[in-house]
Write a protein that holds these residues in place. Structure first.
Motif, PDB file in Angstrom:
ATOM      1  N   LEU A  33      36.587  94.727  40.272  1.00 54.31           N
ATOM      2  CA  LEU A  33      37.321  93.530  40.681  1.00 54.31           C
ATOM      3  C   LEU A  33      38.772  93.582  40.208  1.00 54.31           C
ATOM      4  N   LEU A  37      41.855  93.538  42.788  1.00 55.45           N
ATOM      5  CA  LEU A  37      42.268  92.139  42.736  1.00 55.45           C
ATOM      6  C   LEU A  37      43.243  91.778  43.850  1.00 55.45           C
ATOM      7  N   SER A  41      42.368  89.283  46.804  1.00 55.78           N
ATOM      8  CA  SER A  41      43.188  88.075  46.898  1.00 55.78           C
ATOM      9  C   SER A  41      43.756  87.919  48.306  1.00 55.78           C
ATOM     10  N   SER A  44      40.948  86.969  50.645  1.00 56.76           N
ATOM     11  CA  SER A  44      40.563  85.583  50.430  1.00 56.76           C
ATOM     12  C   SER A  44      41.555  84.619  51.077  1.00 56.76           C
ATOM     13  N   GLY A  92      28.167  86.752  41.937  1.00 60.47           N
ATOM     14  CA  GLY A  92      29.475  86.943  41.302  1.00 60.47           C
ATOM     15  C   GLY A  92      30.553  87.370  42.291  1.00 60.47           C
ATOM     16  N   PRO A  93      30.327  88.466  43.031  1.00 63.72           N
ATOM     17  CA  PRO A  93      31.355  88.882  43.988  1.00 63.72           C
ATOM     18  C   PRO A  93      31.645  87.849  45.078  1.00 63.72           C
ATOM     19  N   PHE A  96      33.600  85.012  43.503  1.00 62.81           N
ATOM     20  CA  PHE A  96      34.931  85.522  43.176  1.00 62.81           C
ATOM     21  C   PHE A  96      35.794  85.582  44.432  1.00 62.81           C
ATOM     22  N   CYS A  99      36.869  82.130  45.562  1.00 63.15           N
ATOM     23  CA  CYS A  99      37.661  81.318  44.629  1.00 63.15           C
ATOM     24  C   CYS A  99      38.824  82.047  43.974  1.00 63.15           C
ATOM     25  N   VAL A 100      39.075  83.319  44.297  1.00 61.29           N
ATOM     26  CA  VAL A 100      40.054  84.128  43.589  1.00 61.29           C
ATOM     27  C   VAL A 100      41.464  83.515  43.618  1.00 61.29           C
TER      28      VAL A 100
END
Length: 189
Positions: A33, A37, A41, A44, A92-93, A96, A99-100
């Protein structure tokens, strides 16, 4: 069931907790992650809100279906197999990814204080959760011995149990913080 499978299940159950290999996945997930990132991001940000909502809904429904199936396979109790559920491993993924990019100011004003409080004491909550969950599970098993619950009743019991566990873990974190263990249970925010 084959005798070998029965022995393997009995061996895993004897620990009462998931095998260490499960927990080792999290450092690798964290590293992945961290490396991804920026890409996550960006993904997302490009995802419409309805897509994120759909992902979370599918995740919740898959958890319910998988939990129901496990209860059929293991009528004497699911633990420690709940950690091997696909929905648990993907939680978790998925969370994540959804909500990242969430920022404090993006939250509704009524939700900001509780989020800050839970964030501040998340270490203590995490640590006490493991201890208190075993106690609550033991107490709940004793209190509910002989009762049969429907799926909606079980889900309600899980939700209430989760809220009680969270409240007790948070209260324990407050108590430890007040008696000199603040650095062990509280992040400075």
């Amino acid at each position: 069931k084959s005798p070998e499978l029965a022995q393997s299940l009995a061996f895993i159950r004897s620990f009462g907790r998931p095998v260490v290999l499960y927990w080792l996945a999290y450092p690798f997930l964290g590293g992945w992650l961290y490396k991804k990132l920026n890409a996550l991001s960006t993904l997302s940000v490009r995802m419409p809100l309805w897509t994120k909502f759909s992902l979370l809904t599918i995740f919740i429904l898959s958890f319910i279906v998988e939990q129901t199936r496990l209860l059929q396979l293991f009528p004497k109790g699911v633990p420690p197999f709940e950690y091997f559920m696909v929905s648990c491993l993907l939680s978790g993924p998925i969370l994540f990814l959804c909500c990242v990019n969430m920022q404090y100011h993006d939250l509704p004003s009524w939700l900001r204080a509780p989020v800050m409080l839970l964030s501040k004491y998340s270490l203590g909550i995490f640590c006490l959760n493991g201890l208190l969950s075993r106690w609550l599970l033991f107490a709940g098993a004793k209190l509910s011995a002989g009762y049969t619950f429907t799926l909606p009743e079980m889900l309600m019991l899980k939700l209430v149990g989760w809220l009680v566990l969270l409240a007790l873990s948070l209260a324990g974190s407050f108590a430890l913080s007040n008696i000199g263990f603040k650095k062990m249970v509280c992040f400075a925010i």
